[in-house]
Enzyme design. Sequence first.
Site, PDB file in Angstrom:
ATOM      1  N   GLY A 175      45.313  48.922  38.417  1.00  0.00           N
ATOM      2  CA  GLY A 175      45.936  47.642  38.101  1.00  0.00           C
ATOM      3  C   GLY A 175      45.445  46.515  38.979  1.00  0.00           C
ATOM      4  N   CYS A 176      44.508  46.819  39.869  1.00  0.00           N
ATOM      5  CA  CYS A 176      43.905  45.752  40.670  1.00  0.00           C
ATOM      6  C   CYS A 176      42.565  45.391  40.048  1.00  0.00           C
ATOM      7  CB  CYS A 176      43.663  46.213  42.103  1.00  0.00           C
ATOM      8  SG  CYS A 176      45.182  46.663  42.943  1.00  0.00           S
ATOM      9  N   GLN A 177      42.173  44.123  40.176  1.00  0.00           N
ATOM     10  CA  GLN A 177      40.884  43.710  39.622  1.00  0.00           C
ATOM     11  C   GLN A 177      39.745  44.329  40.404  1.00  0.00           C
ATOM     12  OE1 GLN A 177      40.735  39.385  39.380  1.00  0.00           O
ATOM     13  NE2 GLN A 177      40.466  39.594  37.178  1.00  0.00           N
TER      14      GLN A 177
END
Lengths: 140, 140, 405, 405
Positions: free
Chosen positions: A51-53
Site C-alpha cells: 500500500g506504499c508507493q
Amino acid sequence: MIIDQIQEEIIDNFNMLDDDIEMSLNYLMELGEGLEPLGDELRIDDNIIKGCQSKVWLSHTFEDNKLIFFGDSNTAITKGLLSLLISVFNNRTPKEILESKLFFINETGLCRFIGTQRSNGLEAMENKFKIIALNSLKNG
Amino acid sequence: MIIDQIQEEIIDNFNMLDDDIEMSLNYLMELGEGLEPLGDELRIDDNIIKGCQSKVWLSHTFEDNKLIFFGDSNTAITKGLLSLLISVFNNRTPKEILESKLFFINETGLCRFIGTQRSNGLEAMENKFKIIALNSLKNG
Amino acid sequence: MSNFPISEIRKDFPILETKINKNDLVYFDNAATTQKPQSVIDSLSNYYKSFNSNIHRGVHQLAEKATEEFESTRETAKSFINASSTNEIIFTRGATEGINLVAASYCKNFLKKGDEIIISEMEHHSNIVPWQMVAKENDLVIKTIKVTGKGELDMEHFKSLLNENTKFVSIVYISNTLGTINPVKELVNISNNAGAKVLVDAAQATSHKNVDVKDLNCDFFVFSAHKMYGPTGVGILYGKEKILEKMPPYMGGGEMIKDVSFEDTTYNTLPYKFEAGTPNIGDVIGFKKAIEYLNDLGRQNIYKYEKEIRDHAWKELKKIDRIKLVGTSDSKIGIFSFYVEGFHYYDLGLFLDAKGIAIRTGHHCTQPLMDKMNLDGTARVSLAMYNTYEEINYFIDELKKIISK
Amino acid sequence: MSNFPISEIRKDFPILETKINKNDLVYFDNAATTQKPQSVIDSLSNYYKSFNSNIHRGVHQLAEKATEEFESTRETAKSFINASSTNEIIFTRGATEGINLVAASYCKNFLKKGDEIIISEMEHHSNIVPWQMVAKENDLVIKTIKVTGKGELDMEHFKSLLNENTKFVSIVYISNTLGTINPVKELVNISNNAGAKVLVDAAQATSHKNVDVKDLNCDFFVFSAHKMYGPTGVGILYGKEKILEKMPPYMGGGEMIKDVSFEDTTYNTLPYKFEAGTPNIGDVIGFKKAIEYLNDLGRQNIYKYEKEIRDHAWKELKKIDRIKLVGTSDSKIGIFSFYVEGFHYYDLGLFLDAKGIAIRTGHHCTQPLMDKMNLDGTARVSLAMYNTYEEINYFIDELKKIISK
Ligand SMILES: Cc1ncc(COP(=O)(O)O)c(C=O)c1O
Ligand SMILES: Cc1ncc(COP(=O)(O)O)c(C=O)c1O
C-alpha cells in the site's frame, strides 16, 4: 505514556524547522540515513508493507515482551518517515503499541508532502506496526 | 430577377418590425394563416418535408412551365415560414427556382428563433422546393 | 408563505439577471438543466487559476491539492446520498453514463440468456436504450411497467411482471416529463424480495428532495451534477460495494489499473476501477460547491418551498380550460407537462420565449411515454428553488394571452 | 532566439504567478495536463453566467445560444485537425474514452476470433487496457511493436508483425514518457496496405505540432482538451465518416437516438449517434477558446519555440553525468524522462517541489515500457509553450544541487 512523549518531541523538532519544506525534507533524509539498511535476507516479500508507493520493508524481534523494529525503504524520504515511526514504537510492549494513537503525523503537517495517495502509505505503515504487535501478543 | 425582388420585400417588411421578436412571431402566424390548409389527400407521406421538427407538407402543380405550390404545417410559426418560401418561389419557372439564391432568411434574422436544429429544417424546405423544380425540368 | 430566503438565493445565480427580448429571464427549464450559483462558477475559475493539475500519482503540490479537492467531492457526495463508503461513489459524465456502465458491466457477469429486466413506460431514453442494447446483445428480455392515466406506476402490473427470471429493475425516481415521485422504496423492497437488483435513476430527484440510498436500499443510484446546480459533464454512480467489487471494469485506461503488462493486467480497487482516464477534475471540484449549496439551504426547506410554488402553479394552470395537464399524481414535484388544444406546443414555446420565459417543448426524451399518451410532445414547465410566485403569475398571464391569439 | 511572444503568453496563464514554498511555480508537468489561458477560464464563467442551458431540442434563446456555441466548437475542432466533416468529430470525456469507444464498437462489428491488433511497447495504459479487454472478450490477439534503445518504434519489427489476420493498429503519435514523435504517416500507410485500420493516440501531439488527419490518412484519431490548454473532461474522437457510420453506438441514451419505442429504436445520425446523454456543454464551449489560442499563435511558431527550449534543456541535461536519459530519439518533443543513479525519482520529485518545480515521477501510465527498460519509474520533465530558458536554467541548477545531497 512514552509513545506520546516521543511524538511530542518529534513535533517540537519539526516545529523548529518553521514550515520550511526543504529543511524538513533534508531532516527526514538525514533521519532515514540513520536507519541501519536491511540485509537482503530481510528485504523479502513477507516484510514488505503493501500500500506504499515506494518499497518499504519492516522486520522485528520480540524479546522480554518488547518489540524492536528494523526497517528500510528504497526512497530516502519514506525511509525518514519510517524511522520516525520506528522511533515511536521501538522498545515498547505490544500492548502499548496497540493502545497508542499516532498524532504526530497530522500535527507536523508531514502529510503535506507525503501525498494524498501517500497518506494511505502512512496508514499502511502504522497498520503494519500494529499487526506485528497483535501477532506478538497472541504468540507471546 | 423577381425572386430577389420578393426577398427584398420580405426583408423590408421584417425590418419594419424593428427586431421585435413577438411582433415577428405574430406576423409569421398571420402569414401562415393566409395559406390555404391542405386537404387530407395532400397531407400524405410523399409530400412531407423530412428533416423538420414539426410536420411540413409541400405539394405543387406545374403548368405553362410555371410551378404553383401548396403547403401546410402542424405548427403556426413553421407554416408562416413556409408561406414566405412559397411566396418567393410561386409562379416561377423551374429554371428560375434552381438558379435562385435564398438570402432573406439570414438577412431577416428569422433563423434566430427558428432554432439551431431548426435551421436544418429551413434548408430541408429550400431543398424540397429545388428538388420539385428539378423534377419538373426533367419531366416537363 | 415560508421564510425561504428566495431573494438572497436569486442573487447567488448571476444568470437570473439576464434579459431576453427586453424581458427578465424566467427560467422554467430546470428539468433539462439547472442554473449555477456563483460559488460553483467561482470554484471552476479558482481551480484553473490556482491549482489545476492532473490528480493521483503526483508528487508536486498542485497535484496534491487537486487530488485532495477532487477526493473531497467524493466524501461530500457520499454523505449527501448517505452511502456507506467513498468506494461506492463513482464519478461519471452523468446519469446516462452511469446507467450504461451498470447495464454493460453488471450484465456481463450476472445476466444470462432469457433473464428479464423491468423498466417502466415513463423512463427517460437514457434508462431505456442502454437496456435495449445489452438485451439485444445478450438475449435478455425487457418488460415494462404500465403507467396509469394520472401518470403513476401501476404497482399491481409491476408485481405481475416479476418472476424467477427477473434479475434487474431499473426505474426512475422522479419522472422528468410527469413530475411523478415514484414509490421507489417499496419498489426496491418488492424487487429485492423477488431476487432482482434495482437501479434508481435519480437524475430529477437530487435537487428537489432528500435522497438516502441506505433508506431506499437500492443497489445502484445515478444522478447528474448539472441537474442539481452543478457543472455539466459530471455525475455519480452509486453502487453497493459488494456488487461493484464483483463487476468487471467498463472502460480501460490510466487510473483504473493496479499493474499493467502485456501478459496480465490487474485492476485497481474501488472506486478507481471504474474511473478510466483523466477524470473531469475541474467540474468534479465545482460539483462539491453545488452539494454544499443544497446542504446549506437544507433539502427539507427547499422541498417545502418548492411545494408551495408547485401548488400555486398547479392551481393556476388548472384554472385555464384549454390547458390539458399530463401527469396529475398527488405525489409530484413542480414539473408540469401540458398541451393546448389547437395550439401547437412548439408555437407556444416560441411565443413564451419572446416574453423571456424559457420552457421546453417536445418529447422530453420519453417517446414511449408520449406514444402511450397519444401525444407527439408537450410543453413542459419545470420549477427550481430560485423560481418565484411572481414568475409563475407572469407566466400564467402570458400563457393566457398567447393561447387566445 | 525566436521572437515568440513568451512574456505576453505567460501573462495569459494566471496560474503561472503562483508561489510554491515562496518560490515561483515552474510548471514542468505539461504531459500530465497543461495550464489554461484566461480566455478559456473566462469562457467557462461566461457560459454559466449568461447562457447555460441544455442543448439541442430547445426552443428558448439560452438553448439556442448554447447549442450554437457547442456546435461551433465542433466546427473549430474539425478545421483544427483538418477533418472532412463535423460528422467525424465526436465529443468524448478524453482520449481514453475515445479509445474505449473504438475498441468496443469497432470490434463488435468488424473483428472476429483470431484477428490481430497491433499496439506498441511504448503505449499509454489507455491504449493498452481497452484492447486487452476486447481481446479477452472476443478472442483477439494483441501483438506489440518493439521499442529500440533510443526509444523509437522498431519499424522492421512492426512490418514483421503484419499478416492477413492484422485488422487493427493502434499507436501513439508522441510518447508521453519518451517524447518520441512516431512516424505515424508511414505507419498508417503500411497498415492500410496490409488491410488494417489505424487509430492514432494524439493525446500528446495536438498542443505541440500541427496535426492533419487527412494527411496522416488515419482512420481514427483521439485527443484530450486538458492536454492542449483546454478544460478537463472533454476530448475528441475523430473517425472517418464511412467507418463511423457502420459502427454501432457505444452508449445509449438521450441525444443519440432518432426514435425510441419498446419495439424498435433507431439511432441518430453522426455525430450524435455516439454522444449519449447531456454532454459536457460548458467545457466543450471552453475548449474552443483553447483551440483558438493555439491557432492565433500558430502551431508552426509554437513548434519552433518549443524546439528551441527543448534543445536547450536537452543540452544542459546531457552535461550532468549522473543523469540517465530515457528516450533519446532525434525526433522528439520536450519530454525528458530520466533517472539518477543512487537517487530515487520520488525523492527527487519532492525536493524539486520544495523549490517550486513541478515534475512528474513514476511509471507515467506506461508500465510495460518501464518493464522493458528495467525501470520501475522515472522523473519526467515535460515542457509547454509557456516555459522559458530561465525556468530551465533554474531547474538544472536545483537539480544539480539536489543530486549532490
Ligand atoms: C499518450 C497518451 N495517451 C492517452 C492518454 C490518456 O488521456 P486522458 O487521460 O486525457 O484520457 C494520455 C494522458 O495521460 C497520454 O499521454
Ligand atoms: C429522468 C432522467 N433520467 C436520465 C437523464 C439523463 O441525464 P444526463 O443527460 O445528465 O445523463 C435525465 C436528463 O435528461 C432525466 O431527466
